[in-house]
Design an enzyme around this catalytic site. Structure first.
Site, PDB file in Angstrom:
ATOM      1  N   HIS A 240       0.846  -1.195   0.000  1.00  0.00           N
ATOM      2  CA  HIS A 240       0.000   0.000   0.000  1.00  0.00           C
ATOM      3  C   HIS A 240       0.876   1.238   0.000  1.00  0.00           C
ATOM      4  CE1 HIS A 240       0.885   1.000   4.190  1.00  0.00           C
ATOM      5  NE2 HIS A 240       0.687  -0.271   4.496  1.00  0.00           N
ATOM      6  N   ASP A 367      -4.736 -19.053  11.882  1.00  0.00           N
ATOM      7  CA  ASP A 367      -3.682 -19.703  12.647  1.00  0.00           C
ATOM      8  C   ASP A 367      -3.809 -19.346  14.129  1.00  0.00           C
ATOM      9  OD1 ASP A 367      -0.990 -20.281  13.792  1.00  0.00           O
ATOM     10  OD2 ASP A 367      -0.537 -20.782  11.709  1.00  0.00           O
ATOM     11  N   SER A 382       2.082  -5.305   6.713  1.00  0.00           N
ATOM     12  CA  SER A 382       1.788  -4.883   5.341  1.00  0.00           C
ATOM     13  C   SER A 382       2.915  -5.320   4.411  1.00  0.00           C
ATOM     14  CB  SER A 382       1.634  -3.367   5.284  1.00  0.00           C
ATOM     15  OG  SER A 382       0.564  -2.946   6.077  1.00  0.00           O
TER      16      SER A 382
END
Length: 430
Positions: A240, A367, A382
């Site tokens: 991003h 998980d 990210s």
């Protein structure tokens, strides 16, 4: 009308109308059309292929360009880059659907997961706030605001001199003020450059000339490497755009670098409060790189050094957008030190995209170990690569603020497009 509505909900009819009109595949993949028709009905359909090159599509080792085959004969394999048109025919006579197929070379990359420290310098300096300037007579002014300067503007130059740091800007303002000169600023706003004239005021508190602005010239943080291409030296990370913390505006890159980082702690994410990796830059020369692009799909540039993945010693192929599907996947990221770990996630939805976008996937952390340690997706993850069935499908980009177990991912196909046009790799960064 009743028959039309009933047909729209029929799974057989829906499977036909959901067939793509365009499909991209890599060399070595099979072309498959999922029609949920009974076998006896499926036999009534045939496919006619036309291609612009020889051996673009092979069926049982034979070039099928200009030939007709049945749905029950098997599926053709893409063997040579090129384009083909597949026409679906009913009873071998009536064309009912055309699918344009583009075969592209297979791309393999080193999957990331490494923690990276990001140092980014903006083009010019960014206006992050405004303040009052009080002169020696007690009069209060806001020269920059009165002249039309806004938070989020980028100051490119002052009196013809390019500016790159807050210290430089402060010095120019004070010098021009002492000389009794106005400031001629060139300001960038929404991609447009605007000239602005400001008269600086001598501040009673600091005894320097000021114009009433808070500015910043750089940004720093920790993120995750998404992929690396050893053949070109290019990389992608974050997934991003990097925005200024105060203005929330994308930072125009002047120059920047990525270095190795080590994770020292974790702030667990909760609903309404995103978690965060706490990291520090590591002064090791294992790898380093330039930042040449800051886009909505992440940061991109060239790297040098040793980049390896402990789980995948060999490079992995990428999955094109139309090849990604819902179901189990894995995410690679660092939670402590520099150790890359593998965690299970679920791709809940693949968002249909005809044009690139940073939010192409909805993912959910499944998980238990990751949920216990982080609460889900946190800042600093990210760019963490997503692997599905031995292929790189994308990278983590955003977390859902009200549900940290879920977030968005960006498709690797869109990320790779951002590496086009980058400079050649460096021999050595330092």
């Amino acid at each position: 009308m009743f028959l039309i509505i009933a047909a729209a909900f029929n799974p057989h009819v829906k499977s036909f109308f959901s067939l793509p009109t365009q499909q991209r595949v890599t060399v070595g993949d099979h072309i498959r059309f999922k029609l949920e028709f009974p076998q006896n009905l499926l036999k009534q359909f045939s496919l006619y292929v036309e291609s612009n090159e020889h051996n673009v599509l092979l069926l049982n080792g034979t070039d099928i360009s200009g030939k007709v085959f049945s749905f029950v004969d098997g599926w053709p394999m893409a063997t040579t880059p090129g384009k083909a048109n597949i026409q679906i025919r009913l009873f071998g006579l009536f064309p009912v659907k055309n699918v344009k197929v583009e075969v592209v070379p297979q791309t393999k990359l080193v999957p990331g997961g490494h923690s990276v420290g990001v140092l980014l310098h903006s083009e010019g300096v960014i206006v992050v706030g405004q303040s009052i300037v009080e002169d020696n007579n007690g009069n209060k002014f806001n020269p920059a605001k009165d002249a039309g300067i806004e938070v989020g503007d980028v100051i490119i130059s002052i009196n013809g001199q390019t500016v790159t740091s807050d210290e430089q800007v402060a010095k120019i303002i004070d010098t021009m003020g002492n000389e009794g000169k106005n400031l001629e600023l060139l300001v960038k706003r929404n991609g447009k450059k605007i000239p602005v004239t400001i008269k600086p005021i001598r501040c009673r508190e600091t005894e320097r000339f000021r114009i009433g602005l808070y500015i910043r010239d750089s940004a720093a943080g920790v993120g995750t490497l998404s992929f690396y291409d050893p053949s070109t030296g290019k990389y992608g990370a974050l997934g991003h755009v990097i925005t200024d913390a105060d203005t929330n505006q994308p930072i125009d890159v002047s120059d920047g670098m990525i270095v190795k980082a080590s994770i020292q702690g974790i702030q667990v994410g909760k609903s309404g409060v995103p978690g965060e990796k706490i990291g520090m830059f590591v002064n090791e020369k294992d790898f380093s790189g330039t930042i040449e692009k800051n886009t909505k799909y992440g940061i991109y540039g060239s790297m040098s050094g040793k980049i390896e993945n402990p789980y995948y010693r060999e490079m992995l192929p990428i999955a094109l957008a139309n090849q990604v599907k819902t179901g189990p996947a894995e995410m690679l990221t660092v939670l402590k030190g520099q150790k890359i770990e593998k965690f299970m996630v679920e791709i809940k939805k693949v968002l249909p995209q005809t044009v690139p976008d940073s939010k192409g996937l909805i993912i959910e952390v499944t998980d238990p170990r990751l949920l216990k340690k982080t609460g889900g997706i946190i800042q600093g993850m990210s760019g963490s690569p997503l692997i599905q069935e031995g292929k790189i499908v994308g990278a983590v980009t955003h977390v859902f603020i009200n549900d940290p177990t879920r977030g968005y991912g960006c498709l690797i196909e869109w990320m790779l497009k951002e590496t086009e046009g980058l400079n050649k790799p460096l021999i050595s960064f330092f």
